[in-house]
Write a protein that holds these residues in place. Structure first.
Motif, short mmCIF file in Angstrom:
data_model
loop_
_atom_site.label_atom_id
_atom_site.label_comp_id
_atom_site.label_asym_id
_atom_site.label_seq_id
_atom_site.Cartn_x
_atom_site.Cartn_y
_atom_site.Cartn_z
N GLY A 95 -0.50 52.09 84.29
CA GLY A 95 -0.11 50.78 84.79
C GLY A 95 1.41 50.72 84.95
N GLY A 96 1.89 49.72 85.66
CA GLY A 96 3.33 49.59 85.86
C GLY A 96 3.63 48.76 87.09
N SER A 97 4.89 48.70 87.44
CA SER A 97 5.29 47.91 88.61
C SER A 97 6.33 48.67 89.43
CB SER A 97 5.87 46.56 88.18
OG SER A 97 7.05 46.74 87.40
N ILE A 98 6.30 48.43 90.73
CA ILE A 98 7.27 48.98 91.67
C ILE A 98 8.18 47.84 92.09
CG2 ILE A 98 7.59 50.20 93.85
CD1 ILE A 98 4.72 51.23 93.54
N GLY A 99 9.46 47.94 91.75
CA GLY A 99 10.37 46.82 91.93
C GLY A 99 10.87 46.60 93.35
N ALA A 100 10.84 47.60 94.20
CA ALA A 100 11.38 47.45 95.55
C ALA A 100 10.49 46.58 96.43
CB ALA A 100 11.55 48.83 96.19
N ARG A 101 11.09 45.90 97.39
CA ARG A 101 10.31 45.09 98.33
C ARG A 101 9.43 46.00 99.19
NH1 ARG A 101 13.67 40.84 101.64
NH2 ARG A 101 14.75 42.74 102.30
N MET A 102 8.20 45.57 99.40
CA MET A 102 7.26 46.39 100.15
C MET A 102 6.44 45.55 101.11
SD MET A 102 5.81 48.95 97.20
CE MET A 102 4.86 49.87 98.40
N LEU A 103 6.08 46.17 102.25
CA LEU A 103 5.16 45.55 103.19
C LEU A 103 3.75 46.04 102.87
CD1 LEU A 103 6.74 45.64 106.77
CD2 LEU A 103 5.91 43.62 105.56
N ILE A 104 2.85 45.10 102.57
CA ILE A 104 1.48 45.45 102.24
C ILE A 104 0.57 45.01 103.39
CG2 ILE A 104 -0.38 45.20 100.57
CD1 ILE A 104 2.15 46.48 99.44
N PRO A 105 -0.17 45.94 104.00
CA PRO A 105 -1.07 45.57 105.11
C PRO A 105 -2.10 44.54 104.67
CG PRO A 105 -0.85 47.95 104.93
CD PRO A 105 -0.23 47.38 103.70
N LYS A 132 7.14 32.23 107.01
CA LYS A 132 6.76 31.86 105.65
C LYS A 132 5.54 30.95 105.75
CE LYS A 132 9.82 31.06 102.46
NZ LYS A 132 10.87 30.44 101.58
N ASN A 133 4.44 31.36 105.11
CA ASN A 133 3.21 30.57 105.20
C ASN A 133 3.23 29.41 104.20
OD1 ASN A 133 2.59 31.69 102.69
ND2 ASN A 133 1.03 33.08 103.49
N LYS A 134 2.14 28.66 104.13
CA LYS A 134 2.07 27.47 103.28
C LYS A 134 2.20 27.81 101.80
CE LYS A 134 -0.82 24.89 106.54
NZ LYS A 134 -2.13 24.22 106.76
N ARG A 135 1.82 29.03 101.44
CA ARG A 135 1.90 29.45 100.04
C ARG A 135 3.28 29.99 99.67
NH1 ARG A 135 -3.83 32.74 99.18
NH2 ARG A 135 -5.23 30.99 99.69
N GLY A 136 4.16 30.05 100.65
CA GLY A 136 5.50 30.56 100.39
C GLY A 136 5.64 32.05 100.55
N ILE A 138 6.03 35.59 102.59
CA ILE A 138 6.66 36.07 103.82
C ILE A 138 5.67 37.02 104.51
CG2 ILE A 138 8.64 37.24 104.83
CD1 ILE A 138 9.30 34.64 103.40
N VAL A 139 5.22 36.63 105.71
CA VAL A 139 4.17 37.37 106.41
C VAL A 139 4.73 37.94 107.72
CG1 VAL A 139 1.87 37.27 107.44
CG2 VAL A 139 2.40 35.88 105.41
N LEU A 140 4.44 39.21 107.97
CA LEU A 140 4.82 39.84 109.23
C LEU A 140 3.73 39.55 110.26
CD1 LEU A 140 6.76 41.72 110.78
CD2 LEU A 140 5.33 43.64 110.04
N MET A 141 4.14 39.01 111.41
CA MET A 141 3.20 38.61 112.46
C MET A 141 3.48 39.40 113.75
SD MET A 141 1.59 36.06 110.90
CE MET A 141 0.78 35.16 112.24
N ALA A 142 2.50 39.37 114.65
CA ALA A 142 2.66 39.95 115.99
C ALA A 142 1.80 39.15 116.95
CB ALA A 142 2.26 41.41 116.00
N GLU A 143 2.19 39.16 118.23
CA GLU A 143 1.40 38.46 119.25
C GLU A 143 0.39 39.42 119.87
OE1 GLU A 143 3.28 35.43 121.97
OE2 GLU A 143 5.11 36.46 121.27
N ASN A 144 -0.73 38.86 120.26
CA ASN A 144 -1.78 39.65 120.90
C ASN A 144 -1.42 39.84 122.37
OD1 ASN A 144 -4.17 40.96 121.50
ND2 ASN A 144 -5.34 39.07 121.74
N LEU A 145 -0.54 40.80 122.64
CA LEU A 145 -0.09 41.09 123.99
C LEU A 145 -0.71 42.40 124.49
CD1 LEU A 145 3.71 40.25 123.56
CD2 LEU A 145 1.88 38.74 124.39
N LYS A 146 -1.02 42.43 125.78
CA LYS A 146 -1.70 43.58 126.35
C LYS A 146 -0.91 44.87 126.19
CE LYS A 146 -3.95 45.20 130.57
NZ LYS A 146 -4.28 44.88 131.99
N VAL A 180 6.28 41.66 99.85
CA VAL A 180 6.25 41.29 98.44
C VAL A 180 7.49 41.84 97.73
CG1 VAL A 180 3.74 41.18 98.35
CG2 VAL A 180 4.88 43.33 97.84
N PRO A 181 8.03 41.10 96.75
CA PRO A 181 9.22 41.57 96.03
C PRO A 181 8.93 42.75 95.11
CG PRO A 181 8.40 39.55 95.05
CD PRO A 181 7.60 39.77 96.30
#
Length: 213
Positions: A95-105, A132-136, A138-146, A180-181
């Motif tokens: 067990g443990g934690s990774i302190g660096a900010r990471m993008l989680i799919p 930033k969503n309602k829960r606070g 930070i979410v990465l978004m993209a548009e559905n473009l062809k 995530v932080p």
């Protein structure tokens, strides 16, 4: 983790020092054979344990766990190695934690290299942005473009499945990942206890083989 079997008896240690030549070579080979037999069973047990405790996506993760006999040094007795070639596998053991900010799919798993390449392609095309969503969160978004159908295909499929959406409209926003932080990993494996539980069987197998000399 290292588990060693030591001889505490002074008489036994003295006898061991007197061993030499052909007899020592026989002992070394006999111990190695006994260890090899146990290593095969132990490897299967460890992989079964990991498969039962962790949601394994790639078989290569399971194959990374191994048990093998180290017997190349002629001046030393054989040793049984149990471990994984995957450097971060120990995080699941302790067990443990990774302190660096990471993008989680979001909505499923993606391979690290593939995820990195897809995000880089979306960034280069200007079709990736954070909200930033309602829960606070930070979410990465993209548009559905062809023009971005290729890097977005997997994200769209998993998003539709998770939300029960049959078809996405062009221009619709698609949540891709959350920033995530830190990442906290809980202890999910106990390979150390499994190996320790096999030591008596290993010692008995070695003793039986040696008694036949």
């Amino acid at each position: 983790m290292r588990i060693a079997i030591r001889i505490d008896s002074k008489a036994a240690q003295a006898q061991l020092r007197r061993w030499g030549g052909e007899y020592r070579d026989k002992v070394k080979k006999t111990v190695a054979r006994a260890m090899t037999t146990q290593a095969r069973e132990l490897k299967d047990d460890v992989r079964a344990h990991v498969a039962g405790q962790v949601a394994v996506v790639k078989k290569s993760f399971l194959k990374g766990f191994t048990a093998k006999v180290l017997d190349k040094n002629p001046s030393r007795l054989p040793a049984l190695y149990v471990g994984s070639r995957i450097p971060w596998a120990g995080m699941h053991e302790r067990g443990g934690s990774i302190g660096a900010r990471m993008l989680i799919p979001l909505h499923g798993r993606v391979g690290r290299k593939r995820f990195k390449a897809q995000i880089a392609e979306l960034m280069r095309g200007g079709n990736a942005y954070f909200i930033k969503n309602k829960r606070g969160n930070i979410v990465l978004m993209a548009e559905n473009l062809k023009e971005h159908d290729r890097p977005l295909s997997g994200f769209k499929r998993r998003y539709r499945k998770a939300e029960g959406i049959k078809k996405l409209k062009r221009g619709a926003d698609i949540p891709i990942a959350v920033l995530v932080p830190r990442v906290v990993l809980k202890k999910r494996l106990n390979v150390e206890r499994l190996v320790a539980g096999r030591i008596p069987r290993l010692a008995a197998a070695m003793e039986k083989s040696l008694s036949a000399l």
